[in-house]
Design a protein around this motif. Structure first.
Motif, PDB file in Angstrom:
ATOM      1  N   TYR A 253       1.190  -1.362   0.075  1.00 60.24           N
ATOM      2  CA  TYR A 253      -0.151  -0.130   0.235  1.00 60.24           C
ATOM      3  C   TYR A 253       0.872   1.113   0.014  1.00 60.24           C
ATOM      4  N   ASP A 254       1.701   1.321   0.707  1.00 63.11           N
ATOM      5  CA  ASP A 254       2.443   2.874   0.827  1.00 63.11           C
ATOM      6  C   ASP A 254       3.542   2.579  -0.125  1.00 63.11           C
ATOM      7  N   GLY A 255       2.726   4.047  -1.078  1.00 59.24           N
ATOM      8  CA  GLY A 255       3.174   4.663  -1.914  1.00 59.24           C
ATOM      9  C   GLY A 255       2.669   4.145  -3.020  1.00 59.24           C
ATOM     10  N   ILE A 256       1.379   3.637  -3.021  1.00 57.36           N
ATOM     11  CA  ILE A 256       0.680   3.081  -4.171  1.00 57.36           C
ATOM     12  C   ILE A 256      -0.143   4.321  -3.788  1.00 57.36           C
ATOM     13  N   GLY A 257      -1.423   4.337  -2.229  1.00 60.92           N
ATOM     14  CA  GLY A 257      -2.358   5.135  -1.857  1.00 60.92           C
ATOM     15  C   GLY A 257      -3.709   4.419  -2.816  1.00 60.92           C
ATOM     16  N   THR A 258      -4.314   5.462  -1.894  1.00 57.40           N
ATOM     17  CA  THR A 258      -6.233   4.862  -2.962  1.00 57.40           C
ATOM     18  C   THR A 258      -6.170   5.327  -3.915  1.00 57.40           C
ATOM     19  N   ALA A 259      -6.079   6.991  -4.377  1.00 57.13           N
ATOM     20  CA  ALA A 259      -6.376   6.682  -5.707  1.00 57.13           C
ATOM     21  C   ALA A 259      -5.652   5.164  -6.563  1.00 57.13           C
ATOM     22  N   ARG A 260      -4.305   5.154  -6.434  1.00 60.31           N
ATOM     23  CA  ARG A 260      -4.224   4.298  -7.276  1.00 60.31           C
ATOM     24  C   ARG A 260      -4.479   2.782  -6.856  1.00 60.31           C
ATOM     25  N   ASP A 261      -4.979   2.525  -5.682  1.00 61.88           N
ATOM     26  CA  ASP A 261      -5.381   1.156  -5.375  1.00 61.88           C
ATOM     27  C   ASP A 261      -7.085   0.706  -5.460  1.00 61.88           C
ATOM     28  N   VAL A 262      -7.567   1.407  -5.698  1.00 65.55           N
ATOM     29  CA  VAL A 262      -9.678   1.530  -5.769  1.00 65.55           C
ATOM     30  C   VAL A 262      -9.987   2.736  -6.945  1.00 65.55           C
ATOM     31  N   ILE A 263      -9.445   3.987  -6.935  1.00 65.33           N
ATOM     32  CA  ILE A 263      -9.724   4.598  -8.174  1.00 65.33           C
ATOM     33  C   ILE A 263     -10.174   4.318  -9.400  1.00 65.33           C
ATOM     34  N   GLN A 264      -8.805   4.150  -9.613  1.00 65.13           N
ATOM     35  CA  GLN A 264      -8.056   3.862 -10.811  1.00 65.13           C
ATOM     36  C   GLN A 264      -8.651   2.768 -11.057  1.00 65.13           C
ATOM     37  N   ASN A 265      -9.096   1.672 -11.184  1.00 66.80           N
ATOM     38  CA  ASN A 265     -10.295   0.830 -10.852  1.00 66.80           C
ATOM     39  C   ASN A 265     -11.564   0.575 -10.818  1.00 66.80           C
ATOM     40  N   HIS A 266     -12.300   0.121  -9.403  1.00 71.81           N
ATOM     41  CA  HIS A 266     -13.044   0.019  -8.835  1.00 71.81           C
ATOM     42  C   HIS A 266     -14.043   0.955  -9.229  1.00 71.81           C
ATOM     43  N   LEU A 267     -13.933   2.686  -8.587  1.00 72.67           N
ATOM     44  CA  LEU A 267     -14.861   3.606  -8.592  1.00 72.67           C
ATOM     45  C   LEU A 267     -14.559   3.996  -9.941  1.00 72.67           C
ATOM     46  N   LEU A 268     -13.501   3.746 -10.860  1.00 75.46           N
ATOM     47  CA  LEU A 268     -14.497   4.532 -12.112  1.00 75.46           C
ATOM     48  C   LEU A 268     -15.040   3.398 -13.291  1.00 75.46           C
ATOM     49  N   GLN A 269     -14.853   2.309 -12.861  1.00 78.77           N
ATOM     50  CA  GLN A 269     -15.836   0.745 -13.425  1.00 78.77           C
ATOM     51  C   GLN A 269     -17.115   1.362 -12.655  1.00 78.77           C
ATOM     52  N   LEU A 270     -17.574   1.540 -11.724  1.00 79.20           N
ATOM     53  CA  LEU A 270     -18.596   1.825 -10.851  1.00 79.20           C
ATOM     54  C   LEU A 270     -19.260   3.229 -12.250  1.00 79.20           C
ATOM     55  N   LEU A 271     -18.373   4.371 -12.128  1.00 80.43           N
ATOM     56  CA  LEU A 271     -18.604   5.183 -13.213  1.00 80.43           C
ATOM     57  C   LEU A 271     -19.103   4.894 -14.243  1.00 80.43           C
ATOM     58  N   ALA A 272     -18.133   4.526 -15.225  1.00 87.87           N
ATOM     59  CA  ALA A 272     -18.689   4.210 -16.399  1.00 87.87           C
ATOM     60  C   ALA A 272     -19.336   3.334 -16.258  1.00 87.87           C
ATOM     61  N   LEU A 273     -19.915   2.242 -15.724  1.00 92.54           N
ATOM     62  CA  LEU A 273     -21.424   1.554 -15.756  1.00 92.54           C
ATOM     63  C   LEU A 273     -22.338   2.367 -15.401  1.00 92.54           C
ATOM     64  N   THR A 274     -22.319   3.630 -14.557  1.00 89.41           N
ATOM     65  CA  THR A 274     -23.466   4.221 -13.656  1.00 89.41           C
ATOM     66  C   THR A 274     -24.077   5.219 -15.101  1.00 89.41           C
ATOM     67  N   ALA A 275     -22.766   5.841 -15.489  1.00 93.78           N
ATOM     68  CA  ALA A 275     -23.330   6.651 -16.663  1.00 93.78           C
ATOM     69  C   ALA A 275     -22.525   6.084 -18.528  1.00 93.78           C
ATOM     70  N   MET A 276     -22.553   4.974 -18.621  1.00 90.80           N
ATOM     71  CA  MET A 276     -22.532   4.897 -20.560  1.00 90.80           C
ATOM     72  C   MET A 276     -23.905   4.853 -20.824  1.00 90.80           C
ATOM     73  N   GLU A 277     -23.961   4.806 -22.408  1.00 87.16           N
ATOM     74  CA  GLU A 277     -25.228   4.338 -22.726  1.00 87.16           C
ATOM     75  C   GLU A 277     -25.459   2.776 -23.119  1.00 87.16           C
ATOM     76  N   GLU A 278     -26.791   2.552 -23.539  1.00 95.12           N
ATOM     77  CA  GLU A 278     -27.450   1.701 -22.973  1.00 95.12           C
ATOM     78  C   GLU A 278     -26.391   0.515 -24.150  1.00 95.12           C
ATOM     79  N   PRO A 279     -25.795  -0.833 -24.082  1.00 98.97           N
ATOM     80  CA  PRO A 279     -25.506  -1.116 -25.070  1.00 98.97           C
ATOM     81  C   PRO A 279     -25.969  -1.984 -26.088  1.00 98.97           C
TER      82      PRO A 279
END
Ligand code: BG6
Length: 512
Positions: A253-279
């Motif tokens: 964790y040290d040197g990685i931090g929250t943004a790299r650990d979970v925002i880059q992946n989990h939270l941005l994925q949640l954002l993408a699924l929330t905001a995307m158009e219907e496939p």
């Protein structure tokens, strides 16, 4: 199409009876990093659970690869221990014995050519003795720094090359790099050895039942989609709060931090699924295209000092226990500036979302463990009541609770019983726990099964990874140079700067 492979085309339209469980075909999994925490707590139990639920074929093998001087039996005992402790389904002696027959261990370091020769012998022996059919998945639950060696050895031993009638797949755990450049380098290494369609990048949030339900909620219903846009939505809040600290993961964790650990992946994925158009369909390509369009449309706040917040927990009380601050955790240097909390305001520049801020926040040692997506609606343009009738009226909201207490809550105004016309906010709840008798499978069960079935929709492709880093890189650079993390007490909801960030927009964070 080979038996048991995922059907191409729209899975909602194929002719298979959808109530039948999806089952993997004959195959073996080679796991690197098998003695790590993730394997012990999640991956091995998930494999057992799949087997116990009857979703793995009898022709299944699992090979652990690592430095320990273990026999096959030692590995089986280790797996048994982890299964007894962490599996979700009850321990079944008979089922475990059946699985045990296909367990193997190969001792070696990642650069040990002889060990990879032995590995080649072992997987082919499993093909013969268990009938795994030459189908092999390589699970890399190892730090990215070890990827080049493992990839090279797999290529050198020919293990990466399938025959005409078999398949090879590689599973990669995050972090997929620590910025855009390193993510590209990592991908180049893996793509030299495996074809893009053989690479499965795991984001375990996409395996969560509630995250998949977001798609059903939005696209299988008529009533939400018409109000899922800037005309009605004031803003969106995506929260991933954990009450735990970093535990024994200082090294990672040290040197990685929250943004790299979970925002880059989990939270941005949640954002993408929330905001995307219907496939058009839920095919991997269609789904990924729509998510990528959202990520490509994300814009950062002009002023990163005002539109982001960064924090680090200090000691305090949590759940009746006194807990250490981040800097006092084992293995953390006392002057570390790694963040354990991050909040970011993003815009999504599409016709649907222009003008609607998306607020993302994540952190450790917060008030409680909760992950949710809240769609917060605008106030009605006109209220035909007296001011005093609606003092308790907030904004309507649809809240998708990813975990715990999985479900959906709608918040809206209702008349308080009585002769007066007082309107107050109420909640209407859908809870998985009380609605369905089946328990949701663990995310890793679903994802491992999808790898073995060759079903890629729930795995981000490299473009998504790169788009996410493009969003984060400027923030990380800015933080590095100008924004050390602000302290927040364990058990609270993050640093004051995160509250100030919302207050500047005249809003507040939801108290989940
Ligand atoms: C992992 C992060 O990806 O997700 C961890 O590396 C975090 O830091 C974990 O604790 C949380 O996962 P879940 O499924 O418990 O929300």
């Amino acid at each position: 199409m080979r038996q048991n492979e995922a059907a191409p085309g729209n899975p909602l339209r194929d002719s298979r009876d959808r109530r039948l469980p999806l089952i993997a075909g004959p195959c073996s999994v080679v796991m690197f990093g098998v003695t790590g925490d993730l394997a012990r707590k999640k991956l091995l139990p998930a494999i057992y659970d799949l087997h116990n639920r009857g979703l793995l074929p009898p022709a299944f093998g699992l090979v652990g690869f690592g430095r320990r001087d273990w026999s096959h039996d030692d590995f089986a005992d280790y797996m048994r221990e982890s299964v007894e402790k962490y599996a979700r389904t009850p321990f079944n002696e008979h089922a475990f014995e059946q699985l045990r027959g296909g367990l193997r261990f190969v001792t070696g370091a990642f650069d040990d050519t002889e060990a990879f020769e032995e590995l080649t012998r072992v997987v082919s022996e499993l093909d013969d003795s268990r009938g795994t059919g030459g189908n092999h998945a390589f699970y890399l639950s190892i730090p990215p720094s070890a990827f080049p060696q493992v990839a090279e050895q797999l290529a050198q031993s020919g293990l990466n090359t399938p025959s005409e009638h078999s398949w090879r797949r590689v599973v990669i755990e995050k972090p997929f790099g620590h910025d855009l450049e390193s993510a590209r380098e990592l991908n180049d290494i893996v793509e030299k050895v495996f074809k893009p369609e053989e690479i499965f990048r795991i984001d375990h949030y996409l395996g969560k039942e509630t995250v998949q339900n977001l798609l059903a909620f939005r696209f299988a219903n008529q009533m939400f989609e018409p109000v899922w846009n800037s005309r009605y939505v004031d803003h969106v809040q995506i929260t991933m709060a954990e009450d735990i600290g970093i535990g024994t993961r200082a090294g990672y964790y040290d040197g990685i931090g929250t943004a790299r650990d979970v925002i880059q992946n989990h939270l941005l994925q949640l954002l993408a699924l929330t905001a995307m158009e219907e496939p058009i369909t839920f095919d991997a390509a269609e789904l990924r295209n729509e998510k990528e369009k959202v990520l490509a449309a994300v814009e950062l706040p002009e002023d990163l000092a005002e539109g982001t917040a960064r924090g680090q927990y200090v000691g305090g009380w949590q759940g009746g226990e006194q807990v250490n601050g981040y800097l006092e955790e084992n293995g953390i240097s006392p002057d570390s500036t790694t963040e354990t909390f991050a909040a970011i305001k993003l815009k999504v520049n599409t016709r649907r979302w222009a003008g609607v801020p998306f607020y993302l926040r994540a952190g450790k040692r917060l008030g409680r463990r909760v992950t949710e997506i809240a769609i917060v609606y605008k106030q009605v343009p006109f209220l035909p009541f007296r001011d005093t009738d609606t003092v308790d009226l907030g904004q309507n909201a649809v809240v998708i609770r990813v975990q715990p207490d999985e479900g959906v809550t709608m918040r809206f105004g209702s008349k308080v019983p009585g002769t007066q016309m007082e309107v107050r906010d109420v909640n209407m709840d859908f809870a998985y726990g009380s609605t369905f008798t089946e328990e949701s499978p663990e995310a890793y069960e679903r994802l491992i099964l999808d790898v073995l079935r060759g079903a890629p929709p729930l795995f981000p492709r490299q473009k998504e990874v790169e788009l996410s880093w493009k969003i984060l890189d400027p923030i990380l650079e800015f933080w590095d140079e100008h924004m050390p993390p602000a302290p927040y007490r364990s058990g609270t909801w993050g640093p004051q700067t995160a509250h100030d960030m919302m207050a500047r927009d005249g809003r507040t964070w939801r108290r989940p």
